[in-house]
Design an enzyme around this catalytic site. Structure first.
Site, short mmCIF file in Angstrom:
data_model
loop_
_atom_site.label_atom_id
_atom_site.label_comp_id
_atom_site.label_asym_id
_atom_site.label_seq_id
_atom_site.Cartn_x
_atom_site.Cartn_y
_atom_site.Cartn_z
N SER A 82 0.79 -1.23 0.00
CA SER A 82 0.00 0.00 0.00
C SER A 82 0.83 1.28 0.00
O SER A 82 0.26 2.37 -0.08
CB SER A 82 -0.95 0.01 1.20
N LYS A 85 0.09 3.68 -2.73
CA LYS A 85 -0.97 4.69 -2.68
C LYS A 85 -0.43 6.10 -2.54
O LYS A 85 -1.15 7.07 -2.79
CB LYS A 85 -1.94 4.35 -1.53
N SER A 142 -6.53 3.25 4.03
CA SER A 142 -5.80 2.41 3.07
C SER A 142 -6.74 1.61 2.18
O SER A 142 -6.46 0.46 1.80
CB SER A 142 -4.82 1.47 3.78
#
Length: 399
Positions: A82, A85, A142
């Site tokens: 993640s 991101k 997230s």
């Protein structure tokens, strides 16, 4: 004739460069005292130059000066999970800053976004959601679903959005990264490096300070579901933002940044075995950075570097050379010397105009490539008149 002059400066925070002599080092003077939080005491490990880290990949830097402080396998391709991101957010921020979208604009949740697994914002299919809420869902919670909604809303498809991510990564110099999706979901050909993550975090801080707060929000509630920021350093107030991630292949990772006074430290660590180790190691590396390093002002714009360069046939016999810009460096608190060299031509020939580049100051700060700072003439120097030139030649004849 080209002169190469080395100089030694006296002890000062803002260095006085008036004293020239044949020396290869610049002295910083007395060691600065440590400035730590009240509950932190510097251990021997904290004060070590390169601490051991259990992270498989790690990178610590000062993003303000661009100084690398620690590197471990920082250029290896790794599953970013993640942490991806952060790049998704960078693209969204680009579109926001160009007024191509707005925070209040809404995007529709597709079936593909609704079906995303992993961490989620829990967006209902067909729902219209604002860009602001989607950013919070992507960065605080997230949410993989929120990232796909953003990608499809901006680029039409997640695949096309990944192309934008790769284009921007190339522009930022992220040579060790390639994106296949907007979430970090494990896929062949999707990777980053710890150094590239630091490069991206630095760009986010530099290019979009107005949106950086999204990374530091501690809680976000959507659809009656309250979720805390997954970055424990943000929750504890140790860091002011950025991102965490986890996949089976990449382990637990984080990118976190904090500022104390005028100094900022950026930590990237990935490949850790658990959430608790991610939190403790991120905090430990952050403290290590602040304990061991500090920013020092080496030069101030306009500061005299060479006090007297001879001038040929000018109304002034000498002129000083001054720094063209400020120079601030991040150095170890145990570092008192910076290698330097001054290069200029002598004598200079009148006329001279203030601000003309005449020489170069070469600085080698530990942990950084050599910097070359142009040196400028400090003031105008008019040429002698015809009669004065004749008299000067006559008076110098035979010398």
């Amino acid at each position: 004739m080209v002169k190469r002059r080395r100089f030694l400066t006296g002890a000062a925070t803002t260095l006085g460069l008036g004293s020239l002599c044949m020396s290869s080092r610049m002295s910083f003077g007395e060691e600065a005292s440590l400035s730590l939080p009240k509950n932190v005491r510097p251990s021997n490990e904290m004060l070590s130059s390169q601490p051991f880290t259990p992270a498989r990949w790690a990178f610590v830097s000062d993003p303000i000066t661009g100084t690398e402080l620690l590197s471990k396998n920082a250029d290896e391709h790794m599953p970013p999970s993640s942490l991806t991101k952060m790049m998704t957010a960078y693209i969204v921020f680009l579109f926001l800053s160009a007024d191509r979208i707005s925070l209040s604009q809404t995007f529709t949740v597709s079936e593909a976004a609704w079906h995303m697994g992993g961490s989620r914002m829990f967006v209902p299919v067909g729902k219209q959601i604002t860009v602001s809420d989607l950013l919070q869902g992507a960065l605080v919670q997230s949410g993989n679903d929120a990232c796909v909604v953003l990608a499809e809303g901006i680029a039409g498809s997640e695949a096309r959005f990944a192309e934008l991510m790769n284009e921007e990564a190339a522009r930022l110099g992220m040579t060790g990264s390639h994106f296949v999706n907007a979430t970090g979901w494990p896929m062949t050909g999707h990777y980053m490096t710890a150094r590239d993550i630091a490069t991206l975090a630095t760009a986010l801080l530099r290019d979009f300070p107005q949106y950086y707060h999204f990374f530091g929000e501690k809680v976000f509630t959507y659809n009656h579901i309250r979720q805390e920021n997954r970055n424990s350093l943000v929750l504890k107030g140790i860091a002011d933002g950025l991102k965490t991630g986890h996949t089976d292949a990449g382990g637990y990772g984080l990118c976190a940044s904090a500022q104390r006074g005028g100094q900022r430290i950026l930590v990237v660590a990935n490949g850790l075995p658990s959430m608790s180790s991610r939190a403790s190691e991120g905090e430990r590396l952050m403290e290590w950075g602040f304990v061991n390093f500090e920013q020092r002002r080496i030069l101030t714009k306009g500061q005299v570097v060479v006090p007297a360069v001879p001038v040929w046939m000018g109304k002034k016999d000498t002129v000083s050379l001054v720094a063209s810009r400020d120079v601030v460096a991040t150095v170890s608190r145990n570092t008192h010397h910076i290698s330097e060299n001054v290069v200029y031509s002598s004598p200079l020939k009148a006329p001279l105009r203030a601000g003309t580049e005449i020489g170069t100051l070469e600085l080698k700060v530990p942990g950084k490539p050599m910097e070359k700072i142009p040196l400028l003439v400090s003031q105008d120097v008019e040429p002698l008149g015809a009669a004065s030139k004749i008299w000067r030649r006559v008076s110098n004849y035979g010398k």
